[in-house]
Scaffold this motif. Structure first.
Motif, PDB file in Angstrom:
ATOM      1  N   SER A   1      25.641  59.889  77.768  1.00 48.82           N
ATOM      2  CA  SER A   1      25.752  61.203  78.154  1.00 48.82           C
ATOM      3  C   SER A   1      24.284  61.909  77.675  1.00 48.82           C
ATOM      4  O   SER A   1      23.471  61.305  77.326  1.00 48.82           O
ATOM      5  CB  SER A   1      26.555  61.827  77.159  1.00 48.82           C
ATOM      6  OG  SER A   1      28.201  61.281  77.282  1.00 48.82           O
TER       7      SER A   1
ATOM      8  N   GLU B   1      35.170  61.026  77.549  1.00 53.19           N
ATOM      9  CA  GLU B   1      34.141  60.410  77.982  1.00 53.19           C
ATOM     10  C   GLU B   1      33.905  60.998  79.217  1.00 53.19           C
ATOM     11  O   GLU B   1      32.814  61.383  79.559  1.00 53.19           O
ATOM     12  CB  GLU B   1      34.163  58.877  78.099  1.00 53.19           C
ATOM     13  CG  GLU B   1      32.910  58.195  78.637  1.00 53.19           C
ATOM     14  CD  GLU B   1      31.601  58.472  77.717  1.00 53.19           C
ATOM     15  OE1 GLU B   1      30.556  58.724  77.986  1.00 53.19           O
ATOM     16  OE2 GLU B   1      31.986  58.771  76.259  1.00 53.19           O
ATOM     17  N   TRP B   2      34.810  61.047  80.256  1.00 55.26           N
ATOM     18  CA  TRP B   2      34.675  61.652  81.399  1.00 55.26           C
ATOM     19  C   TRP B   2      34.183  63.083  81.328  1.00 55.26           C
ATOM     20  O   TRP B   2      33.578  63.616  82.276  1.00 55.26           O
ATOM     21  CB  TRP B   2      35.911  61.492  82.337  1.00 55.26           C
ATOM     22  CG  TRP B   2      36.227  60.208  83.088  1.00 55.26           C
ATOM     23  CD1 TRP B   2      35.148  59.216  82.938  1.00 55.26           C
ATOM     24  CD2 TRP B   2      37.340  59.822  83.651  1.00 55.26           C
ATOM     25  NE1 TRP B   2      35.831  57.980  83.486  1.00 55.26           N
ATOM     26  CE2 TRP B   2      37.042  58.316  83.739  1.00 55.26           C
ATOM     27  CE3 TRP B   2      38.444  60.276  84.028  1.00 55.26           C
ATOM     28  CZ2 TRP B   2      38.007  57.559  84.572  1.00 55.26           C
ATOM     29  CZ3 TRP B   2      39.270  59.501  84.453  1.00 55.26           C
ATOM     30  CH2 TRP B   2      39.445  58.148  84.915  1.00 55.26           C
TER      31      TRP B   2
ATOM     32  N   THR C   1      39.147  57.672  77.693  1.00 58.71           N
ATOM     33  CA  THR C   1      38.883  57.535  79.039  1.00 58.71           C
ATOM     34  C   THR C   1      38.462  59.125  79.195  1.00 58.71           C
ATOM     35  O   THR C   1      37.219  59.540  79.619  1.00 58.71           O
ATOM     36  CB  THR C   1      39.698  57.234  79.943  1.00 58.71           C
ATOM     37  OG1 THR C   1      39.948  55.667  79.805  1.00 58.71           O
ATOM     38  CG2 THR C   1      39.278  57.343  81.508  1.00 58.71           C
ATOM     39  N   LEU C   2      39.378  59.832  79.120  1.00 59.07           N
ATOM     40  CA  LEU C   2      39.432  61.366  79.351  1.00 59.07           C
ATOM     41  C   LEU C   2      38.057  62.054  78.709  1.00 59.07           C
ATOM     42  O   LEU C   2      37.601  62.847  79.144  1.00 59.07           O
ATOM     43  CB  LEU C   2      40.531  62.293  79.177  1.00 59.07           C
ATOM     44  CG  LEU C   2      40.791  63.683  79.718  1.00 59.07           C
ATOM     45  CD1 LEU C   2      40.603  63.623  81.377  1.00 59.07           C
ATOM     46  CD2 LEU C   2      42.151  64.139  79.265  1.00 59.07           C
TER      47      LEU C   2
ATOM     48  N   HIS D   1      32.805  64.466  78.695  1.00 60.60           N
ATOM     49  CA  HIS D   1      31.703  64.531  77.897  1.00 60.60           C
ATOM     50  C   HIS D   1      31.876  65.514  76.721  1.00 60.60           C
ATOM     51  O   HIS D   1      31.468  66.147  75.967  1.00 60.60           O
ATOM     52  CB  HIS D   1      30.382  64.985  78.251  1.00 60.60           C
ATOM     53  CG  HIS D   1      30.017  64.036  79.579  1.00 60.60           C
ATOM     54  ND1 HIS D   1      29.788  62.692  79.494  1.00 60.60           N
ATOM     55  CD2 HIS D   1      29.634  64.580  80.847  1.00 60.60           C
ATOM     56  CE1 HIS D   1      29.384  62.441  80.695  1.00 60.60           C
ATOM     57  NE2 HIS D   1      29.220  63.280  81.513  1.00 60.60           N
TER      58      HIS D   1
ATOM     59  N   GLU E   1      34.898  53.515  78.644  1.00 58.00           N
ATOM     60  CA  GLU E   1      35.855  54.404  78.986  1.00 58.00           C
ATOM     61  C   GLU E   1      36.999  53.591  80.015  1.00 58.00           C
ATOM     62  O   GLU E   1      38.030  53.858  79.926  1.00 58.00           O
ATOM     63  CB  GLU E   1      35.605  55.597  79.598  1.00 58.00           C
ATOM     64  CG  GLU E   1      34.661  55.336  80.900  1.00 58.00           C
ATOM     65  CD  GLU E   1      33.155  55.359  80.510  1.00 58.00           C
ATOM     66  OE1 GLU E   1      32.509  55.683  81.631  1.00 58.00           O
ATOM     67  OE2 GLU E   1      32.910  54.888  79.664  1.00 58.00           O
ATOM     68  N   TYR E   2      36.243  52.828  80.798  1.00 58.21           N
ATOM     69  CA  TYR E   2      37.080  51.857  81.883  1.00 58.21           C
ATOM     70  C   TYR E   2      37.815  50.777  81.296  1.00 58.21           C
ATOM     71  O   TYR E   2      38.996  50.556  81.621  1.00 58.21           O
ATOM     72  CB  TYR E   2      36.254  51.469  82.818  1.00 58.21           C
ATOM     73  CG  TYR E   2      35.707  52.415  83.845  1.00 58.21           C
ATOM     74  CD1 TYR E   2      36.300  52.903  84.897  1.00 58.21           C
ATOM     75  CD2 TYR E   2      34.314  52.802  83.688  1.00 58.21           C
ATOM     76  CE1 TYR E   2      35.753  54.088  85.615  1.00 58.21           C
ATOM     77  CE2 TYR E   2      33.459  53.744  84.338  1.00 58.21           C
ATOM     78  CZ  TYR E   2      34.639  54.448  85.299  1.00 58.21           C
ATOM     79  OH  TYR E   2      34.053  55.564  86.151  1.00 58.21           O
TER      80      TYR E   2
END
Length: 491
Positions: A56, A127-128, A124-125, A130, A199-200
């Protein structure tokens, strides 16, 4: 001689096995990506890599002020493990009581699906988007622990409904490999997608777990009563005169066809009364529950320390790549699978559990000494891991499954009270309290004294687990001696 098993036994075995495999695979993901998470949560990653392509923006760290270095991040990861296990332990005490009072299928499905959603948001969410916030991570992990706590008491209770005590050590020993198989699956899934970002790894395992919860909701039979048969006993299955549609899953066979399949002759019997759920304090005071609970608190601390910290230890201590460390760590789980099955079979043949546990745990103390001096060689390390897993993971699987089922269906209950899920929750909950405190201690001891002192700590706790069951060991050895003398006199 073991009673005959049917298609429905196999289906119950496989679906409960699958439930915990998926739960543990998602749980294992967190331990397998700790190195990546630590790098993502510390600004040093930007200075070392000189690139922000996979991370990030640097301004994120100014805004959120997560951690100044990897040491602080490691302590927080240990704190997250402890937070999860403390909430998991509290939840187990509650979930066991709930499981004995509500439909086990509903509780199990809710736990699987709810936990999957929580893990998706956590890994996941955030990280997506940030979005990085220490307090938010802690709240999510508390919720995750409470949701995951619903699964184990339910699956053990369902297995106890379908499988009687005869052969239970082997059947439960084989079935309890679900946790280790889940660890292996989680390590494989995480290492396969880790190159795309941690995250994946969370995304894949959470989606698979949610799908498993849906399958369980529509396909699982929690008891023989749901297909018109009484609870499983040593003499076989018997029909009951009534069944409740509220307990029946949406995917089930016609009751008349089942009766034809098993060729069961109808007998004029009074309907069996519905067992009354036992109280929490009553379950806690059942013979053997407290000693095994305390022993499991010490043993689960060691077992879960390997679960949470092994990939991190291999990567940091030997300098191996994170993917290599993830895959090498599965040998501990392979040893646990074999250990639980073999030791369960031996305990069935002896008719006693405690002496088998004691011998394995005493040998495990020596195995821990050996593994702490493992050379920087992956082949040797993997072999030592498998031996250690056999001697530690095997007894851990036995206490949490076969022994918990024995305690929840013992003669003191006189088959009139429902206690299986409650007892399982007590044993596993107490074990989780021990494991929760241990995870923070591991990170603290490692940061202050090094990994060698961590292994000394493991050896001490393994010895304590033997001490707690000494009265049970003594009683069962005396019983074996009396039985041996009785057979000698008969000859």
């Amino acid at each position: 001689m073991w009673p005959p098993y049917t298609y429905h036994h196999l289906l119950a075995f496989l679906l409960t096995f699958l439930s915990y495999v998926l739960l543990h695979s998602s749980r294992k993901t967190f331990s397998n990506v700790k190195v990546s998470i630590s790098a993502q949560w510390t600004p040093s990653a930007f200075q070392q890599n000189g690139s922000t392509s996979s991370l990030s923006p640097g301004e994120t760290w100014v805004e959120n002020k997560l951690f100044a270095d990897a040491g602080e991040a490691t302590l927080f990861l240990g704190a997250l493990d402890s937070i999860f296990l403390f909430s998991y332990a509290v939840g187990l005490y509650i979930s066991g009581v709930i499981g004995d009072r509500f439909n086990l299928r509903y509780v199990l499905s809710f736990g699987l699906c709810g936990s999957a959603v929580t893990e998706f948001v956590f890994g996941t969410l955030t990280e997506w988007l940030h979005f990085y916030n220490v307090y938010f991570y802690c709240i999510l992990w508390v919720i995750n622990g409470l949701l995951q706590s619903t699964v184990w008491p339910c699956v053990v209770a369902i297995m106890g409904n379908w499988f009687g005590k005869s052969g239970r050590g082997f059947v439960f020993g084989l079935w309890s490999a679900c946790a280790s198989v889940g660890n292996i699956l989680g390590a494989f899934l995480a290492s396969s997608v880790l190159k795309y970002g941690y995250e994946y790894a969370f995304l894949v395992t959470s989606v698979v777990q949610f799908a498993g919860g849906v399958v369980v909701f529509f396909g699982l039979l929690t008891s023989p009563k749901e297909i018109g048969l009484s609870d499983y006993s040593e003499t076989g299955l018997r029909p009951v005169t009534r069944d409740t549609d509220s307990q029946r899953p949406l995917i089930s066979d016609d009751e008349d066809e089942l009766c034809d399949e098993y060729s069961i002759q109808q007998r004029d019997e009074e309907p069996e009364p519905q067992p009354k759920a036992i109280g929490f304090l009553q379950a806690f005071c059942l013979p053997g529950v407290i000693p095994y609970s305390l022993a499991y608190a010490c043993l689960k601390l060691v077992n879960y320390s390997f679960f949470f910290w092994l990939p991190f230890y291999l990567s940091n201590n030997f300098g191996w790549k994170e993917v290599q460390a993830d895959r090498l760590s599965v040998w501990y789980d392979v040893g646990g699978i074999v250990g639980g099955t073999v030791q369960g079979l031996i305990s069935d043949l002896l008719g006693k559990r405690a002496p088998v546990l004691a011998i394995s745990l005493l040998l495990a103390m020596g195995a821990l000494v050996g593994y702490s001096h493992s050379p920087n060689n992956q082949l040797v390390n993997g072999a030592l891991l498998a031996i250690t897993g056999f001697l530690i993971g095997g007894p851990s699987n036995m206490i949490s499954s076969a022994i918990s089922a024995d305690l929840g269906r013992q003669e003191a209950l006189q088959n009139s009270q429902e206690a299986l899920a409650t007892v399982t929750g007590i044993v596993d909950g107490t074990g989780s309290f021990g494991a929760a405190g241990g995870q923070y201690l591991v990170s603290l001891i490692e940061s202050k004294l090094g990994w060698m002192c961590v292994f000394y700590f493991f050896i001490f706790m393994t010895g304590c687990s033997v001490l707690f069951i000494i009265p049970l060991i003594y009683g069962e050895i005396r019983s074996l001696c009396r039985d041996s003398q009785a057979r000698t006199h008969q000859l």
